[in-house]
Scaffold this motif. Structure first.
Motif, PDB file in Angstrom:
ATOM      1  N   THR A   1      58.007  -7.870 -40.898  1.00 48.19           N
ATOM      2  CA  THR A   1      59.243  -8.517 -40.456  1.00 48.19           C
ATOM      3  C   THR A   1      60.435  -7.960 -41.255  1.00 48.19           C
ATOM      4  O   THR A   1      61.577  -8.018 -40.796  1.00 48.19           O
ATOM      5  CB  THR A   1      59.110 -10.047 -40.576  1.00 48.19           C
ATOM      6  OG1 THR A   1      57.830 -10.429 -40.043  1.00 48.19           O
ATOM      7  CG2 THR A   1      60.174 -10.769 -39.793  1.00 48.19           C
TER       8      THR A   1
ATOM      9  N   TYR B   1      62.235 -18.113 -41.639  1.00 51.08           N
ATOM     10  CA  TYR B   1      63.159 -17.328 -40.812  1.00 51.08           C
ATOM     11  C   TYR B   1      63.107 -17.645 -39.337  1.00 51.08           C
ATOM     12  O   TYR B   1      63.851 -17.075 -38.558  1.00 51.08           O
ATOM     13  CB  TYR B   1      62.915 -15.828 -41.036  1.00 51.08           C
ATOM     14  CG  TYR B   1      61.446 -15.479 -41.206  1.00 51.08           C
ATOM     15  CD1 TYR B   1      60.860 -15.497 -42.480  1.00 51.08           C
ATOM     16  CD2 TYR B   1      60.646 -15.184 -40.117  1.00 51.08           C
ATOM     17  CE1 TYR B   1      59.513 -15.217 -42.643  1.00 51.08           C
ATOM     18  CE2 TYR B   1      59.306 -14.898 -40.279  1.00 51.08           C
ATOM     19  CZ  TYR B   1      58.748 -14.915 -41.547  1.00 51.08           C
ATOM     20  OH  TYR B   1      57.415 -14.651 -41.713  1.00 51.08           O
TER      21      TYR B   1
ATOM     22  N   ARG C   1      49.635  -8.050 -49.927  1.00 51.81           N
ATOM     23  CA  ARG C   1      49.775  -9.381 -50.523  1.00 51.81           C
ATOM     24  C   ARG C   1      48.790  -9.525 -51.676  1.00 51.81           C
ATOM     25  O   ARG C   1      47.632  -9.130 -51.556  1.00 51.81           O
ATOM     26  CB  ARG C   1      49.518 -10.475 -49.482  1.00 51.81           C
ATOM     27  CG  ARG C   1      50.624 -10.502 -48.444  1.00 51.81           C
ATOM     28  CD  ARG C   1      50.477 -11.611 -47.461  1.00 51.81           C
ATOM     29  NE  ARG C   1      51.429 -11.393 -46.374  1.00 51.81           N
ATOM     30  CZ  ARG C   1      51.498 -12.118 -45.280  1.00 51.81           C
ATOM     31  NH1 ARG C   1      50.680 -13.150 -45.133  1.00 51.81           N
ATOM     32  NH2 ARG C   1      52.378 -11.854 -44.349  1.00 51.81           N
TER      33      ARG C   1
ATOM     34  N   GLN D   1      49.767  -5.350 -39.944  1.00 50.38           N
ATOM     35  CA  GLN D   1      50.367  -6.363 -39.081  1.00 50.38           C
ATOM     36  C   GLN D   1      50.825  -5.737 -37.784  1.00 50.38           C
ATOM     37  O   GLN D   1      51.314  -4.608 -37.757  1.00 50.38           O
ATOM     38  CB  GLN D   1      51.577  -6.993 -39.769  1.00 50.38           C
ATOM     39  CG  GLN D   1      51.205  -8.177 -40.623  1.00 50.38           C
ATOM     40  CD  GLN D   1      52.419  -8.934 -41.108  1.00 50.38           C
ATOM     41  OE1 GLN D   1      53.519  -8.403 -41.170  1.00 50.38           O
ATOM     42  NE2 GLN D   1      52.209 -10.187 -41.451  1.00 50.38           N
TER      43      GLN D   1
ATOM     44  N   HIS E   1      55.360  -8.275 -45.334  1.00 46.14           N
ATOM     45  CA  HIS E   1      55.212  -8.355 -43.872  1.00 46.14           C
ATOM     46  C   HIS E   1      56.088  -7.284 -43.225  1.00 46.14           C
ATOM     47  O   HIS E   1      57.021  -6.770 -43.839  1.00 46.14           O
ATOM     48  CB  HIS E   1      55.526  -9.747 -43.321  1.00 46.14           C
ATOM     49  CG  HIS E   1      56.859 -10.304 -43.732  1.00 46.14           C
ATOM     50  ND1 HIS E   1      57.269 -11.566 -43.412  1.00 46.14           N
ATOM     51  CD2 HIS E   1      57.894  -9.763 -44.427  1.00 46.14           C
ATOM     52  CE1 HIS E   1      58.482 -11.776 -43.894  1.00 46.14           C
ATOM     53  NE2 HIS E   1      58.883 -10.707 -44.515  1.00 46.14           N
TER      54      HIS E   1
HETATM   55  N1  PHE Z   1      55.976 -12.400 -40.593  1.00 41.90           N
HETATM   56  C1  PHE Z   1      55.050 -13.399 -40.170  1.00 41.90           C
HETATM   57  C2  PHE Z   1      53.774 -13.285 -41.046  1.00 41.90           C
HETATM   58  O1  PHE Z   1      53.759 -12.503 -41.951  1.00 41.90           O
HETATM   59  C3  PHE Z   1      54.653 -13.220 -38.736  1.00 41.90           C
HETATM   60  C4  PHE Z   1      55.817 -13.526 -37.852  1.00 41.90           C
HETATM   61  C5  PHE Z   1      56.532 -12.498 -37.305  1.00 41.90           C
HETATM   62  C6  PHE Z   1      56.182 -14.825 -37.597  1.00 41.90           C
HETATM   63  C7  PHE Z   1      57.612 -12.756 -36.490  1.00 41.90           C
HETATM   64  C8  PHE Z   1      57.251 -15.098 -36.792  1.00 41.90           C
HETATM   65  C9  PHE Z   1      57.941 -14.060 -36.241  1.00 41.90           C
HETATM   66  O2  PHE Z   1      52.833 -14.041 -40.867  1.00 41.90           O
END
Ligand code: PHE
Length: 498
Positions: free
Chosen positions: A330, A413, A359, A373, A328
């Protein structure tokens, strides 16, 4: 066949001798060229002004069918049957197996070219009845192909029409006569006014071609953006309008540390399994971690801290070092928030990114092992769930989505976490459009962000809105080796209905 570039001139020379005029179809036959080429020559002569006059007519005309053309090339069925029969004869059953066997046999029989011996040894046998034949069907079709329609009378033509070798078609022809400015020597009209013509003054004597304002322009050769990139541009625009800054996402390879550990995702979490994540073989491990921060991450996982009891397990640096393809974006947000904390003096930020993640998923019509994303992150003192919902409303309104609903969810998280749903007018139901939450103190405080700073964030996929926007049902039509490039060329720019 005549050279097409001289066709207008050949036409004029014929017209000079033809006092009553000419029929374009007959000209085509006489010159042995396709009628459409003569039509082209007529049009180009017409554009010169009064050189010729052409009146459109519609006329009936006999044309060879595909089978008729075949006969011209290879002979009639009956002739082919005749040549196939050797002097010692041929079994009728063998003859019938030939491609022209059936039709050829009955025609050759009625022409008395062959004879049948029903009582021959081994079964009915065919013998030649004459020494040689004249394939008049072929000859006549040949003449007709060359425009000599009088080669046959109507009875013969209708006979061949029945055999589907000829067809009567209606075509648009021209009756061409000399114009008031008739000449046989036409000078090519100039299409460009060149600097040389102006300098020498020769333009005065030139004949310039008139503009054709009805002509379509040549479509310029150019690159084309893939629909995903078009939709990305729109999302980027929305973030920029909202005052967000783009994060650097130019690393597909990430360490487990930044992708998982820094996000307070325990090392035994199922997402860290081979089944969900692609691990790198070479280099299998990452180096260069901020060691003091890493120690704080280890502590919060294994012992807790910052008011949390942690997960109480044996945290291993070995696991954190493992290189993966980021699952991700993130992971990038995490790196950026850590950097922000290192800045010392905290300043509020709004970040976004739109890039690729990977993934190890089962592939189906809507899932590939990689996708894009879209992620938004806001860090400031005292941000609440209300702020998150407000920002999400603002963001989705700019996309033309106004009806939103939130459903409690779980991410390691974020706490709280919410899935975002919107009402789909077409499908008449609520569909998931994203995931969101407030980053946990267990993630932010070890980074060194001040207490009281909260970070709200959300994420969604780029593929889903793109597929909806461009009406694509199978992801393989959008991404991968089966993509039809014409789809990419023809897809319009993306306008989100806000
Ligand atoms: N990283 C999460 C996902 O892969 C998306 C997300 C980003 C959720 C930021 C919460 C905050 O689905």
């Amino acid at each position: 066949m005549a050279d097409c570039s001289v066709l207008p001139e050949s036409l004029l020379r014929r017209l000079e001798k033809a006092d009553d005029g000419l029929n374009s179809l007959e000209v085509a036959g006489a010159l042995g060229v396709d009628h459409q080429l003569v039509v082209g020559a007529v049009k180009s002569l017409q554009s010169l002004g009064e050189v010729i006059q052409a009146e459109q007519r519609s006329s009936k005309h006999w044309e060879l069918t595909e089978e008729g053309k075949e006969v011209v090339d290879n002979g009639s069925h009956e002739a082919r049957v005749f040549t196939a029969v050797p002097l010692e004869g041929l079994l009728q059953s063998e003859l019938m197996k030939l491609p022209s066997g059936k039709v050829g046999f009955s025609k050759a029989m009625s022409n008395k070219w062959i004879r049948l011996d029903k009582n021959a040894e081994g079964g009915p046998r065919i013998y030649r009845a004459v020494d040689s034949i004249t394939d008049s069907v072929r000859e006549k079709l040949h003449l007709l192909r060359d425009g000599k329609e009088d080669a046959m009378d109507d009875k013969e033509k209708n006979e061949l029409k029945k055999r589907k070798l000829l067809a009567e078609v209606n075509i648009k022809t021209y009756w061409i006569t000399r114009g008031s400015a008739f000449t046989t020597s036409v000078t090519k009209q100039e299409t460009d006014l060149t600097p040389e013509m102006i300098a020498s003054g020769s333009w005065r004597d030139k004949n310039f071609k008139a503009y054709n304002f009805d002509a379509l322009g040549v479509i310029p050769e150019c690159g084309h953006l893939h629909p995903l990139m078009k939709v990305r541009t729109q999302f980027r625009q929305i973030f920029l309008e909202m005052g967000f800054t783009e994060m650097p996402t130019n690393n597909f390879i990430e360490s487990s540390f930044w992708n998982f550990d820094s996000l307070f995702q325990p090392q035994q979490h199922p997402a860290r399994d081979q089944h969900d994540t692609f691990f790198l073989e070479d280099p299998a491990e990452a180096t260069n971690f901020p060691m003091d921060y890493l120690a704080r991450v280890k502590k919060v996982h294994s012992e807790g801290g910052y008011g949390s009891q942690g997960y109480k397990y044996d945290w291993k640096i070995k696991e954190a070092k493992k290189n993966i393809l980021r699952t991700h974006t993130t992971a990038v947000s995490s790196r950026m928030l850590y950097q922000l904390a290192q800045q010392g003096n905290f300043t509020p930020v709004k970040y976004f990114s739109i890039d690729r993640v990977f993934r190890n998923e089962t592939l189906d019509a809507t899932h590939l092992a990689e996708f894009h994303q879209i992620e938004g992150v806001v860090a400031d003192y005292g941000l609440t769930l209300g702020d998150l919902m407000g920002v999400l409303h603002q963001f989705f309104t700019k996309l033309g989505i106004t009806k939103l609903r939130f459903k409690p969810a779980y991410n390691p998280y974020t706490e709280p976490s919410m899935e975002v749903f919107s009402y789909h007018e077409g499908l008449k139901k609520w569909v998931e459009v994203g995931n969101s939450g407030i980053f946990r103190p267990e993630m932010l405080l070890p980074m060194g962000l001040p207490e009281g700073v909260s970070v709200i964030a959300w994420g969604l996929s780029l593929e889903r809105p793109t597929m909806i926007k461009y009406g694509i049902n199978n992801i393989r039509e959008l991404v991968g080796h089966k993509v039809n490039l014409q789809m990419v060329y023809d897809s319009p720019i993306c306008r989100l209905d806000s």
